[in-house]
Design an enzyme around this catalytic site. Structure first.
Site, PDB file in Angstrom:
ATOM      1  N   GLY A  48       0.842  -1.200   0.000  1.00 42.51           N
ATOM      2  CA  GLY A  48       0.000   0.000   0.000  1.00 42.51           C
ATOM      3  C   GLY A  48       0.878   1.251   0.000  1.00 42.51           C
ATOM      4  O   GLY A  48       1.945   1.263   0.610  1.00 42.51           O
ATOM      5  N   ARG A 116       4.758 -16.198  -6.459  1.00 42.61           N
ATOM      6  CA  ARG A 116       3.415 -16.773  -6.627  1.00 42.61           C
ATOM      7  C   ARG A 116       2.640 -15.889  -7.601  1.00 42.61           C
ATOM      8  O   ARG A 116       1.836 -15.060  -7.206  1.00 42.61           O
ATOM      9  CB  ARG A 116       2.728 -16.823  -5.249  1.00 42.61           C
ATOM     10  CG  ARG A 116       1.566 -17.750  -5.188  1.00 42.61           C
ATOM     11  CD  ARG A 116       1.074 -17.950  -3.768  1.00 42.61           C
ATOM     12  NE  ARG A 116      -0.081 -18.818  -3.756  1.00 42.61           N
ATOM     13  CZ  ARG A 116      -1.312 -18.383  -3.961  1.00 42.61           C
ATOM     14  NH1 ARG A 116      -1.550 -17.109  -4.131  1.00 42.61           N
ATOM     15  NH2 ARG A 116      -2.333 -19.251  -3.954  1.00 42.61           N
ATOM     16  N   ASP A 152       5.695  -5.167   5.675  1.00 40.84           N
ATOM     17  CA  ASP A 152       6.197  -6.511   5.972  1.00 40.84           C
ATOM     18  C   ASP A 152       6.058  -7.470   4.781  1.00 40.84           C
ATOM     19  O   ASP A 152       6.939  -8.299   4.559  1.00 40.84           O
ATOM     20  CB  ASP A 152       5.563  -7.080   7.249  1.00 40.84           C
ATOM     21  CG  ASP A 152       4.055  -7.144   7.165  1.00 40.84           C
ATOM     22  OD1 ASP A 152       3.481  -6.510   6.257  1.00 40.84           O
ATOM     23  OD2 ASP A 152       3.444  -7.833   7.996  1.00 40.84           O
ATOM     24  N   THR A 174       4.916   2.278   6.172  1.00 43.14           N
ATOM     25  CA  THR A 174       3.510   1.937   6.356  1.00 43.14           C
ATOM     26  C   THR A 174       2.871   2.951   7.289  1.00 43.14           C
ATOM     27  O   THR A 174       3.502   3.384   8.259  1.00 43.14           O
ATOM     28  CB  THR A 174       3.275   0.518   6.933  1.00 43.14           C
ATOM     29  OG1 THR A 174       1.922   0.440   7.402  1.00 43.14           O
ATOM     30  CG2 THR A 174       4.191   0.173   8.090  1.00 43.14           C
ATOM     31  N   ASP A 176       0.660   2.128   9.186  1.00 40.53           N
ATOM     32  CA  ASP A 176       0.244   1.365  10.379  1.00 40.53           C
ATOM     33  C   ASP A 176       1.284   1.417  11.502  1.00 40.53           C
ATOM     34  O   ASP A 176       0.965   1.143  12.656  1.00 40.53           O
ATOM     35  CB  ASP A 176      -0.004  -0.104  10.006  1.00 40.53           C
ATOM     36  CG  ASP A 176      -1.020  -0.249   8.889  1.00 40.53           C
ATOM     37  OD1 ASP A 176      -1.878   0.644   8.757  1.00 40.53           O
ATOM     38  OD2 ASP A 176      -0.955  -1.246   8.150  1.00 40.53           O
ATOM     39  N   ASP A 178       3.617  -0.633  12.245  1.00 42.39           N
ATOM     40  CA  ASP A 178       3.543  -1.894  12.972  1.00 42.39           C
ATOM     41  C   ASP A 178       4.757  -2.807  12.772  1.00 42.39           C
ATOM     42  O   ASP A 178       4.660  -4.017  12.973  1.00 42.39           O
ATOM     43  CB  ASP A 178       2.254  -2.641  12.588  1.00 42.39           C
ATOM     44  CG  ASP A 178       2.182  -2.949  11.089  1.00 42.39           C
ATOM     45  OD1 ASP A 178       3.078  -2.503  10.335  1.00 42.39           O
ATOM     46  OD2 ASP A 178       1.243  -3.641  10.670  1.00 42.39           O
ATOM     47  N   ARG A 220      -4.666  -1.853  10.433  1.00 40.37           N
ATOM     48  CA  ARG A 220      -4.605  -3.321  10.387  1.00 40.37           C
ATOM     49  C   ARG A 220      -4.673  -3.924  11.781  1.00 40.37           C
ATOM     50  O   ARG A 220      -5.565  -3.606  12.534  1.00 40.37           O
ATOM     51  CB  ARG A 220      -3.332  -3.762   9.658  1.00 40.37           C
ATOM     52  CG  ARG A 220      -3.595  -4.104   8.232  1.00 40.37           C
ATOM     53  CD  ARG A 220      -2.521  -4.876   7.554  1.00 40.37           C
ATOM     54  NE  ARG A 220      -1.182  -4.692   8.050  1.00 40.37           N
ATOM     55  CZ  ARG A 220      -0.155  -5.418   7.669  1.00 40.37           C
ATOM     56  NH1 ARG A 220      -0.328  -6.376   6.779  1.00 40.37           N
ATOM     57  NH2 ARG A 220       1.045  -5.213   8.138  1.00 40.37           N
TER      58      ARG A 220
HETATM   59  O1  F6P Z   1      -1.237  -1.291   5.575  1.00 40.57           O
HETATM   60  C1  F6P Z   1      -1.752  -0.053   5.206  1.00 40.57           C
HETATM   61  C2  F6P Z   1      -3.249  -0.110   5.078  1.00 40.57           C
HETATM   62  O2  F6P Z   1      -3.719   1.183   4.730  1.00 40.57           O
HETATM   63  C3  F6P Z   1      -3.990  -0.637   6.281  1.00 40.57           C
HETATM   64  O3  F6P Z   1      -4.097   0.297   7.312  1.00 40.57           O
HETATM   65  C4  F6P Z   1      -5.306  -1.053   5.653  1.00 40.57           C
HETATM   66  O4  F6P Z   1      -5.888  -2.078   6.417  1.00 40.57           O
HETATM   67  C5  F6P Z   1      -4.891  -1.567   4.304  1.00 40.57           C
HETATM   68  O5  F6P Z   1      -3.628  -0.985   4.019  1.00 40.57           O
HETATM   69  C6  F6P Z   1      -5.851  -1.228   3.194  1.00 40.57           C
HETATM   70  O6  F6P Z   1      -5.405  -1.845   2.031  1.00 40.57           O
HETATM   71  P1  F6P Z   1      -5.977  -1.530   0.580  1.00 40.57           P
HETATM   72  O7  F6P Z   1      -5.349  -0.260   0.108  1.00 40.57           O
HETATM   73  O8  F6P Z   1      -5.579  -2.698  -0.223  1.00 40.57           O
HETATM   74  O9  F6P Z   1      -7.471  -1.377   0.720  1.00 40.57           O
END
Ligand code: F6P
Length: 397
Positions: A48, A116, A152, A174, A176, A178, A220
């Site tokens: 992301g 994959r 990650d 990120t 997050d 995390d 997340r």
């Molecule tokens: O890891 C970053 C994040 O924005 C999270 O907070 C969220 O759960 C996820 O990515 C959303 O992912 P996507 O952009 O695939 O909807």
């Protein structure tokens, strides 16, 4: 494996042979002779997006060119570019003016994993390991080392490519926040600023209408955005994945506040929060993503229950991708710039299979295998949670 370029003080032919054979040995394991001069590196942004990615790209390209005379090849759309051969040279001119821009000029993808790859065969989707082909494409472009900017998922792919012989350096990103191996990831500060501003804005309308406002934020499986935005925005309740909540306890605390004269309340809910004994709310499953679960929906459930329990009008705001967009804060631009410049320095010093990170005030490297091993989550007994509780913020327990 982590190594530094050997001292190249070769004194005799015998020494030279020993060093060359040792280097050849290392090259089988580590993707290139230790003494090979770095002339060209690749960079991709995976997973992301988040504010600050362009600061990293800019710092990598400029440090590589100005300090070391190294060329940089940009790989488009994360690992997809490596599988499908979408690579382009990046000069300092190409990265001029991007520091304050959100997103990533290279594009990204959180689906493409060279180990994959979904391929349609006879009308059916089968998964193939194209990692060798990805490495061949990198080598064809003369890429001696790949800087992977990712969370990650992307860093784990980089680690595995490293095991196959491609020299790699990771840069953590990120919103997050995390990743355990670094004190902070860039992107987090910008997301925090957006979430805090949203809470500030909800305060005024909540007050006007005497409503309970529930705001669902990203993060997340970690509650960092909810906890820190909740603290910075003065939320009355903060619900995070690390502390399973009881909705009755949340209602009790908010009810006390409302009936003691404060006619509105703000509840911040992390997308990964879950009631005690219940499970996280899954919004979607994304096929082909290394992390297919997309969380979401808990904000509406909390709002529905609070409205019933307190008989008070409640509204939900799901902040979503607004947290990932827009201009990076100065803190994220700084961190991205420091990480990018340090990644190049580590590459020139001969390091591989490492990730740059911030520990205290210092930017340094840590082995990639160690870096992706553990998620960093909120400590339910930690100082931030205790501070919020001292201020009478409920976590629903
Ligand atoms: O890891 C970053 C994040 O924005 C999270 O907070 C969220 O759960 C996820 O990515 C959303 O992912 P996507 O952009 O695939 O909807």
């Amino acid at each position: 494996m982590r190594f530094r370029i050997a001292d190249n003080a070769v004194r005799s032919e015998a020494d030279y042979v020993i060093i060359l054979s040792a280097a050849a040995d290392m090259s089988r394991r580590d993707g290139g002779p230790m003494t090979e001069k770095l002339k060209r590196i690749g960079i991709l942004t995976g997973g992301g997006d988040c504010p600050g990615l362009n600061a990293v790209i800019r710092a990598v390209v400029k440090t590589a060119a100005y300090d070391h005379g190294i060329d940089v090849i940009g790989i488009e759309n994360g690992f997809e570019g490596l599988i499908r051969d979408r690579c382009r040279p990046l000069s300092p001119g190409d990265v001029s003016g991007i520091l304050a821009r959100g997103g990533t000029i290279l594009g990204t993808s959180n689906k493409d994993n060279p180990f994959r790859v979904p391929i349609r065969e006879n009308g059916e989707v089968v998964y193939r390991d194209l990692s060798d082909e990805a490495i061949r494409i990198a080598k064809r472009h003369g890429i001696q080392l790949l800087i992977t900017v990712g969370g990650d998922g992307s860093l784990s792919i980089a680690r595995d490519l490293g095991k196959l012989g491609l020299r790699v350096i990771g840069v953590p990103k990120t919103i997050d926040n995390d990743l355990d191996a670094t004190d902070v990831t860039f992107g987090f500060d910008s997301a925090l600023a957006v979430a805090t501003e949203a809470i500030d804005r909800l305060h005024t309308t909540a007050q006007s209408h005497q409503r309970i406002m529930v705001i669902e934020v990203m993060g997340r499986y970690a509650g960092w955005i909810a906890l820190q935005a909740g603290l910075a925005g003065g939320a009355d309740a903060i619900l995070i994945p690390e502390i399973p909540f009881h909705i009755e306890k949340v209602a009790e605390a908010i009810g006390e506040r409302i009936y003691s004269g404060r006619s509105f309340a703000i509840v911040v809910v992390a997308e990964g929060a879950a009631p005690a004994g219940g499970s996280m709310s899954v919004r979607d499953m994304i096929a082909d993503s290394p992390d297919p679960i997309r969380l979401g929906g808990i904000g509406n459930l909390v709002a529905r229950d609070l409205e019933k329990l307190l008989d008070r009008e409640t509204r939900t705001t799901v902040l979503g991708h607004v947290q990932r967009g827009g201009i990076p804060t100065p803190t994220d631009r700084m961190l991205g710039t420091r990480f990018g410049a340090h990644a190049v320095k580590a590459a020139v010093a001969g390091e591989t299979e490492v990730m740059v990170r911030l520990r205290g005030q210092v930017v340094e490297t840590v082995p990639l295998a160690e870096a992706v091993a553990k998620l960093r989550r909120v400590d339910p007994e930690g100082e931030l949670v205790c501070t919020a509780r001292s201020l009478h913020t409920t976590f629903g327990i």
